[in-house]
Write an enzyme that holds these catalytic residues in place. Structure first.
Site, PDB file in Angstrom:
ATOM      1  N   LYS A 132      10.648 -26.435  -6.231  1.00 52.13           N
ATOM      2  CA  LYS A 132       9.982 -25.196  -6.632  1.00 52.13           C
ATOM      3  C   LYS A 132       9.065 -24.711  -5.506  1.00 52.13           C
ATOM      4  O   LYS A 132       8.593 -25.506  -4.702  1.00 52.13           O
ATOM      5  CB  LYS A 132       9.117 -25.463  -7.875  1.00 52.13           C
ATOM      6  CG  LYS A 132       9.884 -25.669  -9.157  1.00 52.13           C
ATOM      7  CD  LYS A 132       8.912 -25.940 -10.309  1.00 52.13           C
ATOM      8  CE  LYS A 132       9.663 -26.205 -11.610  1.00 52.13           C
ATOM      9  NZ  LYS A 132      10.434 -25.056 -12.096  1.00 52.13           N
TER      10      LYS A 132
ATOM     11  N   ARG B  57      17.099 -30.009 -19.652  1.00 53.33           N
ATOM     12  CA  ARG B  57      18.309 -30.079 -20.475  1.00 53.33           C
ATOM     13  C   ARG B  57      19.050 -31.402 -20.256  1.00 53.33           C
ATOM     14  O   ARG B  57      19.715 -31.902 -21.165  1.00 53.33           O
ATOM     15  CB  ARG B  57      19.183 -28.852 -20.189  1.00 53.33           C
ATOM     16  CG  ARG B  57      19.621 -28.750 -18.763  1.00 53.33           C
ATOM     17  CD  ARG B  57      20.156 -27.361 -18.402  1.00 53.33           C
ATOM     18  NE  ARG B  57      19.081 -26.368 -18.237  1.00 53.33           N
ATOM     19  CZ  ARG B  57      19.276 -25.090 -17.903  1.00 53.33           C
ATOM     20  NH1 ARG B  57      20.509 -24.637 -17.739  1.00 53.33           N
ATOM     21  NH2 ARG B  57      18.255 -24.262 -17.763  1.00 53.33           N
TER      22      ARG B  57
END
Ligand code: BES
Ligand code: MN
Ligand code: ZN
Length: 499
Positions: A276, A350
């Protein structure tokens, strides 16, 4: 802050808090105080914009005729709209006001409002609940604060007829507040303090309340074939854990199947090799809030001894880039047997939930599973911070969740699932890929990914990325960790799943 319930009386020090309805209509106790002070309340209202609306508040300092430092008028609005939330918000606002005013003791007069839903006893409990929720502060690392920078309110006396009944009414709410505080604490902690091992250890504290806590280590998870979860954690010095909590509150129930809650517990999300940008990355210390909320919900149920069998699972990992980290393009095999092409290591939540959800249904055969996760930036684009996104394969569960959310002020907006979104997750190299490759419908495609690991058990997914941390104060939630979901799950169980 201490909260006590007492018979109504005229206090001789501190602050006195009274309620006013829409159109400056004084409640009976406010009328009495207005008389004692020769009409000071009426004159103060007339000299201000205070109308008694639900967010209005007005302080009258150094009133004559009464030995208190101030009288606070709190607007409740129109009687027919005064519900539990309104009382909670009033309590929260009063606490914030008195804390910034430097007051140390206050007494609030609560009575039945004509035309309002709640009895005086219920209203007193809800007011106290809101007051307590707002009094939260995460200040353990502030070592240089001066006394005048600290909250001042030490004692709040809730004056009501039948105070013992009000106290009884408050007891369960107080337990839920304990759980909310517990979640806010662990979500607020930085990632050098809370990592998989220490987060699991914090959950062990629930054993005192009768919760059975198991903590699976990497070797256990390897045996189970949890390649998706383990892949996310493989770049970190802090090894993953799978947290399994059981509350057996209904051992004699006809239907013994538990309700199940599953949380994303990424204790820090750097993005991994798909790293990020630096700006704002510190926010990713709260990427474990889903698991934090599941722990809090279990604590609430155990704390108030809810007559339900409940399971709480947390997939705890740290997502770091390193020489051992997983790479974009890696293919992992999940516990379900499905292979996953990891195209972006930042779509890690996920992957963690894929194994946690599969494990949950496989081992516990639950009545339903609700997962909570700070899963996507896309849900923030869609819904901001007012509603969390809800996805479900079960209309009844979705309805129950939405209603519970409305009741406690943790609102859910149902989002769609559809085959066409599902197909976007098909991989050329494996059974499924972890990103669609398009920015379209980013929160939905994440939910579709999860759905493939539910084995068609009734399931709901709450994407709480936008609601889990607040940049500004709300009536019952100071800025910071909100614990969004704890009250909601507790309410869902209380309304539909207790014996
Ligand atoms: N934890 C983030 C989602 C997130 C972002 C939560 C901002 C709160 C605030 C999640 O793991 C993530 O990185 N998601 C990616 C998915 C993308 C790579 C498909 C995202 O939303 O950008
Ligand atoms: Mn991520
Ligand atoms: Zn994440």
């Amino acid at each position: 802050m201490k909260i006590v319930f007492a018979e109504p009386s005229v206090p001789r020090s501190g602050s006195l808090v009274v309620m006013v309805l829409d159109d400056r209509k004084l409640t009976p106790s406010a009328q009495r105080i207005d008389k004692i002070t020769s009409g000071m309340l009426t004159r103060a209202m007339n000299a201000s914009r205070f109308k008694g609306r639900k967010d209005d508040m007005l302080a009258v300092l150094a009133p004559s005729g009464l030995d208190v430092a101030r009288i606070v008028l709190v607007g409740l609005g129109k009687p027919d709209a005064i519900d539990a939330t309104a009382w909670q918000n009033a309590g929260g606002r009063v606490v914030a006001h008195l804390n910034s005013a430097g007051e140390s003791a206050a007494q609030v007069e609560i009575e039945k409002i004509d035309g309002a839903k709640l009895s005086a006893v219920e209203a007193a409990a809800e007011f106290a609940y809101g007051a307590r929720l707002r009094s939260y502060r995460f200040d353990k690392y502030r070592t240089k604060e001066k006394p005048e920078q600290k909250p001042s309110l030490a004692t709040l006396t809730v004056a009501v007829n039948r105070p013992t009944d009000a106290k009884k009414n408050f007891a369960d709410l107080d337990k839920v507040a304990d759980a909310v505080f517990f979640t806010r604490d662990i979500v607020s902690e930085p990632a050098n303090v809370i990592y998989p091992e220490t987060l699991a250890e914090r959950a062990r504290e629930l054993e005192e309340l009768g919760v059975v806590v198991e903590i699976l280590k990497p070797k256990d998870m390897k045996k189970l074939g949890m390649g998706a979860l383990l892949g996310v954690g493989q770049g970190s010095e802090h090894a993953p854990r799978l947290l399994v909590m059981q509350w057996k509150g209904a051992p004699a129930a006809k239907d013994k199947r538990p309700v199940a809650f599953v949380g994303k517990g990424v204790t820090f999300d750097t993005g991994g090799i798909s790293i990020k940008p630096a700006g704002g990355m510190e926010d990713m210390k709260w990427d474990m809030a889903g698991a934090g909320v599941v722990i809090g919900a279990m604590r609430a149920l155990a704390g108030r001894k809810a007559k339900v069998n409940a399971v709480g699972i947390g997939g705890l990992v740290e997502n770091m880039p390193s020489g051992t980290a997983q790479r974009p393009g890696d293919i992992v095999t999940s516990m379900s047997g499905q292979t996953i092409e990891v195209l972006n290591t930042d779509a890690e939540g996920r992957l963690v939930l894929a194994d946690a959800l599969w494990y949950c249904q496989d081992r516990f055969k639950p009545r339903f599973m609700v997962d909570l996760a700070t899963l996507t930036g896309a849900i923030i684009v869609a819904l901001g911070s007012e509603y969390a996104g809800m996805y479900s394969n079960d209309d009844n569960l979705a309805k129950q969740l939405a209603a519970a959310g409305d009741a406690v002020g943790e609102k859910l907006w149902r989002m769609p699932l559809h085959d066409t979104y599902d197909r976007m997750m098909n991989s050329d190299a494996a059974d499924i890929k972890n990103i669609s490759g398009s920015r379209d419908a980013g929160s939905i495609t994440a939910a579709q990914f999860l759905k493939r690991f539910t084995n068609d058990v009734p399931w709901a997914h709450l994407d709480i990325a936008g609601t889990t941390w607040s940049k500004k104060d709300a009536p019952t939630t100071p800025k910071g960790a909100t614990s969004f979901g704890v009250r909601l799950l507790d309410r869902l169980v209380a309304d539909h799943y207790e014996e």
